[in-house]
Design an enzyme around this catalytic site. Structure first.
Site, mmCIF file in Angstrom:
data_model
loop_
_atom_site.group_PDB
_atom_site.id
_atom_site.type_symbol
_atom_site.label_atom_id
_atom_site.label_comp_id
_atom_site.label_asym_id
_atom_site.label_seq_id
_atom_site.Cartn_x
_atom_site.Cartn_y
_atom_site.Cartn_z
ATOM 1 N N LEU A 1 -21.157 5.957 33.117
ATOM 2 C CA LEU A 1 -20.629 7.324 33.028
ATOM 3 C C LEU A 1 -21.633 8.296 32.427
ATOM 4 O O LEU A 1 -21.648 9.471 32.779
ATOM 5 C CB LEU A 1 -19.346 7.337 32.177
ATOM 6 C CG LEU A 1 -18.163 6.539 32.724
ATOM 7 C CD1 LEU A 1 -16.988 6.591 31.742
ATOM 8 C CD2 LEU A 1 -17.742 7.080 34.088
ATOM 9 N N GLY A 2 -22.441 7.844 31.521
ATOM 10 C CA GLY A 2 -23.431 8.711 30.891
ATOM 11 C C GLY A 2 -24.316 7.921 29.958
ATOM 12 O O GLY A 2 -23.984 6.802 29.544
ATOM 13 N N GLY B 1 -27.208 8.530 26.564
ATOM 14 C CA GLY B 1 -27.818 9.406 25.583
ATOM 15 C C GLY B 1 -28.932 8.724 24.836
ATOM 16 O O GLY B 1 -29.402 7.652 25.222
ATOM 17 N N GLY B 2 -29.338 9.370 23.752
ATOM 18 C CA GLY B 2 -30.448 8.831 22.986
ATOM 19 C C GLY B 2 -30.067 7.629 22.155
ATOM 20 O O GLY B 2 -30.946 6.868 21.744
ATOM 21 N N ALA C 1 -26.859 5.660 22.878
ATOM 22 C CA ALA C 1 -25.928 4.734 23.517
ATOM 23 C C ALA C 1 -25.734 5.119 24.973
ATOM 24 O O ALA C 1 -26.177 6.183 25.439
ATOM 25 C CB ALA C 1 -24.595 4.738 22.788
ATOM 26 N N SER C 2 -25.057 4.213 25.660
ATOM 27 C CA SER C 2 -24.674 4.435 27.049
ATOM 28 C C SER C 2 -23.169 4.196 27.170
ATOM 29 O O SER C 2 -22.616 3.324 26.483
ATOM 30 C CB SER C 2 -25.429 3.492 27.992
ATOM 31 O OG SER C 2 -26.824 3.695 27.877
ATOM 32 N N VAL C 3 -22.518 4.958 28.040
ATOM 33 C CA VAL C 3 -21.071 4.874 28.212
ATOM 34 C C VAL C 3 -20.786 4.369 29.619
ATOM 35 O O VAL C 3 -21.320 4.901 30.606
ATOM 36 C CB VAL C 3 -20.399 6.239 27.982
ATOM 37 C CG1 VAL C 3 -18.884 6.105 28.116
ATOM 38 C CG2 VAL C 3 -20.758 6.779 26.613
ATOM 39 N N LYS D 1 -18.769 2.045 25.045
ATOM 40 C CA LYS D 1 -20.068 2.599 24.644
ATOM 41 C C LYS D 1 -20.882 1.484 24.015
ATOM 42 O O LYS D 1 -20.468 0.885 23.015
ATOM 43 C CB LYS D 1 -19.882 3.750 23.661
ATOM 44 C CG LYS D 1 -21.192 4.274 23.092
ATOM 45 C CD LYS D 1 -21.016 5.604 22.383
ATOM 46 C CE LYS D 1 -20.848 6.717 23.390
ATOM 47 N NZ LYS D 1 -20.931 8.052 22.763
ATOM 48 N N ASP E 1 -22.284 15.363 14.334
ATOM 49 C CA ASP E 1 -23.020 15.523 15.596
ATOM 50 C C ASP E 1 -22.140 16.220 16.637
ATOM 51 O O ASP E 1 -22.005 15.757 17.778
ATOM 52 C CB ASP E 1 -23.482 14.155 16.115
ATOM 53 C CG ASP E 1 -24.544 14.281 17.208
ATOM 54 O OD1 ASP E 1 -25.215 15.337 17.249
ATOM 55 O OD2 ASP E 1 -24.712 13.342 18.005
#
Length: 476
Positions: free
Chosen positions: A23-24, A26-27, A29-31, A46, A149
């Protein structure tokens, strides 16, 4: 799995969660969209990067924070269902958390679509989303959890329009201070939404999240970030030292009330921001109600003046960002806050003010008691006087006190025609009074003479001068 990603079809939690698609990313983690085979439902998993799972202290802290976030039951917070760690064949450990799956888009994607269509997000929509984010922060702050954050990438908007804030546990665990990644001088967060105290490596509280919300609201209203730069260091320096421009300088549809709201949220000194998320949410709702009452063209259609460079949301994290050697600068407030309640209409005095017919002099006490009012001159009718005004001169001068008050006769208003009889009665009364006074004096003298005889004093003759010319005629 070293980069935190997993292939489709891979399972976690002893085969309970089957990963379906990414799904996405980032710096940190991944979802993935995953299927919960035990409860037969779609979930979002995640997976953290492998380097975060190498420290036992971080894994323990992350587990406890995941449990704390799981207790947050709020409409605007993504629920956390489970957490654990996956061990690969090579011994690498990947921590993961299982969350509620929200069908919709991230706020980042919603903002990108609004920028492509209008140049910025409509004001009413931006304020509505901000109020929902503040409602979620209000619930987390009540439990002692600071997000640290807040950004559009960590906010989801469901297909029904519900706003969901996620990643409470990750941000909290990274800022716990128990790992080598959060030693003194290290900060964690996204540079574009970092509060000044975070950039300086100081302790943070709920007001740090409100600063990040102010940065996010600025971006929603203008399509640009309040501070941007070529490096994380330059962006953090601007958060500490520079003042942001007003959103209306980039979008003329933004009203002064919204400008003042953003300006207060972006104060350098936390003491000058909103004290709580609840206070900021109430102000956002108050300003939003004023925006809805405005003209639809002015309130909803962004009028973007210029399209400046926009930073990518997937900016490098400040995981290893050194501390900035500077102090928080507290500038004097330069933006008048029009969203404060305006003074009400002028209230008239409780009594009608009428001009005085004559200037009233200061009232002073009378030196002597006022005598009874004397009747008006003879022959004049008596009329009631509507107003009592001071006399220019005293009506009666009191030279010596009277030994006996003379009888006074009040004139009868019905006998105005018998003025002659009244005058005669007054004259007779005066004569009788004189005679009575003379008799009293004689009696006093006789009494004094008798007292002298009692004590054997020589008795003197009493002489009454009746006006005779001879001494023999006047002696008794």
């Amino acid at each position: 799995m070293s980069d935190g990603t997993t292939a489709e079809g891979h399972s976690l939690g002893n085969g309970r969660y089957v990963l379906q698609r990414l799904l996405g990313q980032g710096g940190m983690a991944s979802v993935h969209l995953a299927y919960d085979s035990v409860l037969d439902r779609q979930v979002a998993v995640k997976t953290l990067h492998t380097e975060l799972g190498r420290e036992a202290s971080f894994k323990e802290r992350f587990r406890r924070e995941a449990q704390a976030v799981a207790r947050l039951q709020h409409t605007n917070i993504v629920s956390v269902f489970d957490s654990g760690e996956d061990v690969a064949a090579d011994g690498a450990t990947t921590p993961y958390i299982v969350m509620e799956y929200v069908e919709g888009q991230s706020l980042k994607d919603v903002l990108d679509d609004a920028i492509a269509r209008y140049g910025a997000m409509p004001t009413e929509q931006a304020l509505k989303i901000t109020a929902a984010v503040l409602s979620a922060l209000e619930a987390s702050h009540d439990q002692g959890l600071v997000h640290r954050d807040i950004k559009p990438g960590n906010v989801m908007v469901s297909s029904k329009g519900t706003v969901k804030v996620m990643d409470f546990g990750i941000a909290r665990a990274l800022q716990s201070g128990v790992t080598s990644m959060t030693q003194t001088g290290m900060v964690v967060g996204t540079p574009q939404y970092l509060s000044p105290e975070q950039a300086l490596g100081k302790s943070v509280d709920a007001r740090s999240d409100l600063y990040s919300v102010g940065c996010m609201l600025f971006e929603l209203l203008s399509g640009q970030l309040p501070f941007d730069g070529d490096s994380a260091f330059s962006i953090a320096y601007k958060h500490v030292q520079e003042e942001p421009s007003a959103p209306s300088a980039l979008n003329r549809a933004v009203t002064p009330a919204v400008d003042a709201l953003v300006a207060r949220a972006l104060r350098k000194d936390p003491a000058h921001r909103f004290p709580t998320a609840a206070a900021m949410r109430e102000e956002v709702e108050r300003v939003s109600s004023g925006e809805q009452a405005a003209t639809p063209l002015q309130a909803s259609t962004p009028l973007v003046i210029s399209e400046g460079p926009r930073s990518v949301h997937a900016a490098p994290s400040l995981t290893n960002f050194p501390q900035v050697n500077a102090d928080l600068r507290t500038p004097a407030p330069q933006v008048q806050q029009p969203y404060q309640p305006a003074p009400g209409p002028h209230t008239p005095p409780p009594y009608a003010q009428t001009p005085q017919p004559f200037p009233q002099a200061a009232q002073t006490p009378q030196p002597f008691p006022q005598a009874a009012q004397t009747p008006p001159p003879f022959g004049q009718p008596v009329f009631p006087q509507p107003y009592s005004t001071p006399q220019p001169f005293p009506q009666q001068q009191m030279n010596t006190p009277r030994p006996m008050p003379a009888p006074q006769f009040a004139p009868n208003p019905a006998a105005n025609n018998n003025s002659g009889c009244s005058t005669a009665l007054i004259v007779v009364g005066v004569i009788v009074g004189v005679i009575v006074l003379a008799v009293v004096i004689v009696m006093i003298a006789a009494t004094a003479n008798s007292n002298n005889d009692t004590y054997g004093a020589p008795r003197t003759a009493t002489v009454l001068d009746l006006g005779g010319t001879s001494a023999a005629d006047g002696r008794i």
